[in-house]
Scaffold this active site. Structure first.
Site, PDB file in Angstrom:
ATOM      1  N   ARG A 194      50.212 -29.894 -97.026  1.00  0.00           N
ATOM      2  CA  ARG A 194      50.120 -28.526 -96.529  1.00  0.00           C
ATOM      3  C   ARG A 194      50.853 -27.537 -97.442  1.00  0.00           C
ATOM      4  O   ARG A 194      50.872 -26.344 -97.147  1.00  0.00           O
ATOM      5  CB  ARG A 194      50.740 -28.456 -95.136  1.00  0.00           C
ATOM      6  CG  ARG A 194      49.694 -28.454 -94.006  1.00  0.00           C
ATOM      7  CD  ARG A 194      50.456 -28.464 -92.705  1.00  0.00           C
ATOM      8  NE  ARG A 194      49.744 -27.943 -91.583  1.00  0.00           N
ATOM      9  CZ  ARG A 194      49.124 -28.698 -90.672  1.00  0.00           C
ATOM     10  NH1 ARG A 194      49.042 -29.994 -90.808  1.00  0.00           N
ATOM     11  NH2 ARG A 194      48.562 -28.124 -89.630  1.00  0.00           N
ATOM     12  N   ARG A 209      50.664 -28.350 -75.498  1.00  0.00           N
ATOM     13  CA  ARG A 209      51.343 -28.222 -76.802  1.00  0.00           C
ATOM     14  C   ARG A 209      52.005 -26.862 -76.922  1.00  0.00           C
ATOM     15  O   ARG A 209      51.374 -25.831 -76.705  1.00  0.00           O
ATOM     16  CB  ARG A 209      50.327 -28.422 -77.942  1.00  0.00           C
ATOM     17  CG  ARG A 209      50.219 -29.865 -78.352  1.00  0.00           C
ATOM     18  CD  ARG A 209      49.187 -30.090 -79.415  1.00  0.00           C
ATOM     19  NE  ARG A 209      49.422 -29.351 -80.645  1.00  0.00           N
ATOM     20  CZ  ARG A 209      48.774 -29.598 -81.779  1.00  0.00           C
ATOM     21  NH1 ARG A 209      47.872 -30.568 -81.829  1.00  0.00           N
ATOM     22  NH2 ARG A 209      49.025 -28.888 -82.856  1.00  0.00           N
ATOM     23  N   ARG A 217      50.936 -19.564 -86.945  1.00  0.00           N
ATOM     24  CA  ARG A 217      50.519 -20.756 -87.705  1.00  0.00           C
ATOM     25  C   ARG A 217      49.446 -20.390 -88.722  1.00  0.00           C
ATOM     26  O   ARG A 217      49.437 -20.903 -89.841  1.00  0.00           O
ATOM     27  CB  ARG A 217      49.975 -21.825 -86.747  1.00  0.00           C
ATOM     28  CG  ARG A 217      51.060 -22.528 -85.973  1.00  0.00           C
ATOM     29  CD  ARG A 217      50.499 -23.323 -84.831  1.00  0.00           C
ATOM     30  NE  ARG A 217      49.700 -24.450 -85.268  1.00  0.00           N
ATOM     31  CZ  ARG A 217      48.926 -25.173 -84.475  1.00  0.00           C
ATOM     32  NH1 ARG A 217      48.824 -24.875 -83.197  1.00  0.00           N
ATOM     33  NH2 ARG A 217      48.257 -26.176 -84.947  1.00  0.00           N
ATOM     34  N   LYS A 249      40.429 -30.861 -88.070  1.00  0.00           N
ATOM     35  CA  LYS A 249      40.883 -31.992 -88.903  1.00  0.00           C
ATOM     36  C   LYS A 249      41.114 -33.244 -88.043  1.00  0.00           C
ATOM     37  O   LYS A 249      40.625 -34.321 -88.374  1.00  0.00           O
ATOM     38  CB  LYS A 249      42.172 -31.632 -89.658  1.00  0.00           C
ATOM     39  CG  LYS A 249      42.055 -30.415 -90.561  1.00  0.00           C
ATOM     40  CD  LYS A 249      43.333 -30.131 -91.307  1.00  0.00           C
ATOM     41  CE  LYS A 249      44.501 -29.744 -90.421  1.00  0.00           C
ATOM     42  NZ  LYS A 249      44.416 -28.391 -89.813  1.00  0.00           N
ATOM     43  N   ARG A 297      42.536 -25.114 -76.224  1.00  0.00           N
ATOM     44  CA  ARG A 297      43.175 -26.429 -76.179  1.00  0.00           C
ATOM     45  C   ARG A 297      44.537 -26.326 -75.470  1.00  0.00           C
ATOM     46  O   ARG A 297      44.922 -27.202 -74.710  1.00  0.00           O
ATOM     47  CB  ARG A 297      43.378 -26.987 -77.594  1.00  0.00           C
ATOM     48  CG  ARG A 297      44.039 -28.360 -77.579  1.00  0.00           C
ATOM     49  CD  ARG A 297      44.119 -29.009 -78.932  1.00  0.00           C
ATOM     50  NE  ARG A 297      45.033 -28.296 -79.814  1.00  0.00           N
ATOM     51  CZ  ARG A 297      45.213 -28.609 -81.095  1.00  0.00           C
ATOM     52  NH1 ARG A 297      44.516 -29.593 -81.635  1.00  0.00           N
ATOM     53  NH2 ARG A 297      46.056 -27.940 -81.835  1.00  0.00           N
TER      54      ARG A 297
HETATM   55  P1  B4P Z   1      41.835 -30.112 -84.061  1.00  0.00           P
HETATM   56  O1  B4P Z   1      40.883 -31.114 -84.602  1.00  0.00           O
HETATM   57  O2  B4P Z   1      42.907 -30.668 -83.169  1.00  0.00           O
HETATM   58  O3  B4P Z   1      42.506 -29.217 -85.144  1.00  0.00           O
HETATM   59  P2  B4P Z   1      43.486 -29.526 -86.348  1.00  0.00           P
HETATM   60  O4  B4P Z   1      42.844 -28.875 -87.510  1.00  0.00           O
HETATM   61  O5  B4P Z   1      43.760 -30.993 -86.463  1.00  0.00           O
HETATM   62  O6  B4P Z   1      44.797 -28.807 -85.818  1.00  0.00           O
HETATM   63  P3  B4P Z   1      46.297 -28.493 -86.028  1.00  0.00           P
HETATM   64  O7  B4P Z   1      46.496 -27.688 -87.256  1.00  0.00           O
HETATM   65  O8  B4P Z   1      46.657 -27.912 -84.706  1.00  0.00           O
HETATM   66  O9  B4P Z   1      47.208 -29.724 -86.102  1.00  0.00           O
HETATM   67  P4  B4P Z   1      48.406 -30.463 -86.757  1.00  0.00           P
HETATM   68  O10 B4P Z   1      48.672 -31.447 -85.707  1.00  0.00           O
HETATM   69  O11 B4P Z   1      48.015 -30.959 -88.102  1.00  0.00           O
HETATM   70  O12 B4P Z   1      40.944 -29.070 -83.259  1.00  0.00           O
HETATM   71  C1  B4P Z   1      41.502 -28.022 -82.486  1.00  0.00           C
HETATM   72  C2  B4P Z   1      40.667 -27.759 -81.232  1.00  0.00           C
HETATM   73  O13 B4P Z   1      39.343 -27.357 -81.583  1.00  0.00           O
HETATM   74  C3  B4P Z   1      40.507 -28.997 -80.344  1.00  0.00           C
HETATM   75  O14 B4P Z   1      40.631 -28.596 -79.007  1.00  0.00           O
HETATM   76  C4  B4P Z   1      39.080 -29.478 -80.617  1.00  0.00           C
HETATM   77  O15 B4P Z   1      38.490 -30.124 -79.499  1.00  0.00           O
HETATM   78  C5  B4P Z   1      38.366 -28.171 -80.956  1.00  0.00           C
HETATM   79  N1  B4P Z   1      37.285 -28.363 -81.934  1.00  0.00           N
HETATM   80  C6  B4P Z   1      37.344 -29.113 -83.071  1.00  0.00           C
HETATM   81  N2  B4P Z   1      36.168 -29.050 -83.743  1.00  0.00           N
HETATM   82  C7  B4P Z   1      35.353 -28.205 -83.007  1.00  0.00           C
HETATM   83  C8  B4P Z   1      34.012 -27.738 -83.188  1.00  0.00           C
HETATM   84  N3  B4P Z   1      33.251 -28.104 -84.237  1.00  0.00           N
HETATM   85  N4  B4P Z   1      33.506 -26.881 -82.265  1.00  0.00           N
HETATM   86  C9  B4P Z   1      34.252 -26.512 -81.205  1.00  0.00           C
HETATM   87  N5  B4P Z   1      35.524 -26.927 -80.972  1.00  0.00           N
HETATM   88  C10 B4P Z   1      36.062 -27.780 -81.856  1.00  0.00           C
HETATM   89  O16 B4P Z   1      49.691 -29.505 -86.981  1.00  0.00           O
HETATM   90  C11 B4P Z   1      50.611 -29.113 -85.974  1.00  0.00           C
HETATM   91  C12 B4P Z   1      51.957 -28.625 -86.529  1.00  0.00           C
HETATM   92  O17 B4P Z   1      52.688 -29.747 -87.115  1.00  0.00           O
HETATM   93  C13 B4P Z   1      51.952 -27.607 -87.684  1.00  0.00           C
HETATM   94  O18 B4P Z   1      51.836 -26.283 -87.230  1.00  0.00           O
HETATM   95  C14 B4P Z   1      53.333 -27.880 -88.378  1.00  0.00           C
HETATM   96  O19 B4P Z   1      54.393 -27.261 -87.716  1.00  0.00           O
HETATM   97  C15 B4P Z   1      53.483 -29.372 -88.261  1.00  0.00           C
HETATM   98  N6  B4P Z   1      52.975 -30.089 -89.452  1.00  0.00           N
HETATM   99  C16 B4P Z   1      51.909 -30.966 -89.458  1.00  0.00           C
HETATM  100  N7  B4P Z   1      51.706 -31.445 -90.700  1.00  0.00           N
HETATM  101  C17 B4P Z   1      52.641 -30.859 -91.518  1.00  0.00           C
HETATM  102  C18 B4P Z   1      52.920 -30.922 -92.913  1.00  0.00           C
HETATM  103  N8  B4P Z   1      52.180 -31.700 -93.727  1.00  0.00           N
HETATM  104  N9  B4P Z   1      53.936 -30.173 -93.415  1.00  0.00           N
HETATM  105  C19 B4P Z   1      54.675 -29.405 -92.619  1.00  0.00           C
HETATM  106  N10 B4P Z   1      54.459 -29.275 -91.283  1.00  0.00           N
HETATM  107  C20 B4P Z   1      53.458 -29.998 -90.727  1.00  0.00           C
END
Ligand code: B4P
Length: 193
Positions: free
Chosen positions: A89, A134, A145, A14, A128
């Site tokens: 979420r 992190r 998670r 995302k 990552r």
């Molecule tokens: P990301 O792109 O970073 O993944 P994400 O889906 O954004 O991640 P996440 O769920 O961790 O984040 P959030 O900050 O929202 O990709 C992950 C890795 O994969 C990276 O290293 C990237 O380079 C690699 N990658 C991506 N695409 C790839 C591909 N096609 N091929 C290979 N590698 C690839 O959430 C963090 C925490 O914040 C939650 O657990 C929660 O505690 C809190 N939180 C956030 N939003 C919330 C909400 N709305 N309500 C309640 N809690 C919330």
């Protein structure tokens, strides 16, 4: 105004894809993960509270996250549109977002749901974690998670499906390939700026 939700489990890309979408379509990026990490970094009262949940792989309470989103939308009233990354979420967050946007005479136009296999999610996040520092990218927390995602977040897809807004996108491809698939969907509504 065009408003997009980028939906998917932890590690589905995302945040990664939001950056690409923002640079091409010039939407305002709202990442609840980034907003929360910023609060944690600045040790604000909200950040201190949020950290307790994030470190355990749990979702932060709805009211905290909804309040943050509301002020971020108000700060960017002239935006071409918003990309909501990692929000909503829970079903309560999805309902609150609809109400907030209705109040501002706009709505969610499209929800793109990134589908990625579970072993890939785990591998991506753990690798990552080796460089990100992190606290929620360790194997133990990542598994928690993903569990939290299945119980609280996955039902949000049905909410948007019932509203006819959900499109699934295969996120197992490379970052560029996945971006092309996402763009094909967005282009039906909005052209690059
Ligand atoms: P990301 O792109 O970073 O993944 P994400 O889906 O954004 O991640 P996440 O769920 O961790 O984040 P959030 O900050 O929202 O990709 C992950 C890795 O994969 C990276 O290293 C990237 O380079 C690699 N990658 C991506 N695409 C790839 C591909 N096609 N091929 C290979 N590698 C690839 O959430 C963090 C925490 O914040 C939650 O657990 C929660 O505690 C809190 N939180 C956030 N939003 C919330 C909400 N709305 N309500 C309640 N809690 C919330």
């Amino acid at each position: 105004m065009f408003n997009l939700v980028l939906f998917g489990p932890p590690g589905s890309g995302k945040g990664t894809q939001s950056e690409n979408i923002v640079s091409i379509y010039k939407l305002e990026h709202i990442s609840t993960g980034d907003l929360l990490r910023n609060e944690v970094k600045n040790q604000t009262p909200l950040g201190v509270e949020a950290k307790k949940y994030m470190d355990q792989g749990l979702l932060v309470p709805d009211e905290v996250v909804i309040g943050m989103i509301s002020s971020k939308i108000d700060e960017n009233a002239d935006a071409r549109g918003f990309i909501f990354d990692g929000f909503p979420r829970t079903e309560a967050q999805a309902e609150a977002l609809d109400k907030l946007l209705e109040f501002k005479n706009t709505k969610i136009n499209l929800v793109l749901s990134l589908i990625v296999s579970e072993p890939d999610l785990i591998n991506r996040l753990i690798s990552r974690g080796e460089t990100s520092g992190r606290s929620d990218d360790t194997e133990e927390v990542v598994i928690k998670r993903i569990k939290e995602y299945h119980s609280k977040t996955a039902p949000v897809a049905n909410y948007y499906k019932e509203h006819g807004k959900l499109e699934d996108v295969n996120g197992n491809h490379s970052i560029n390939e996945t971006f092309k698939l996402l763009s094909n969907q967005i282009n039906k509504y909005l052209l690059p700026a």
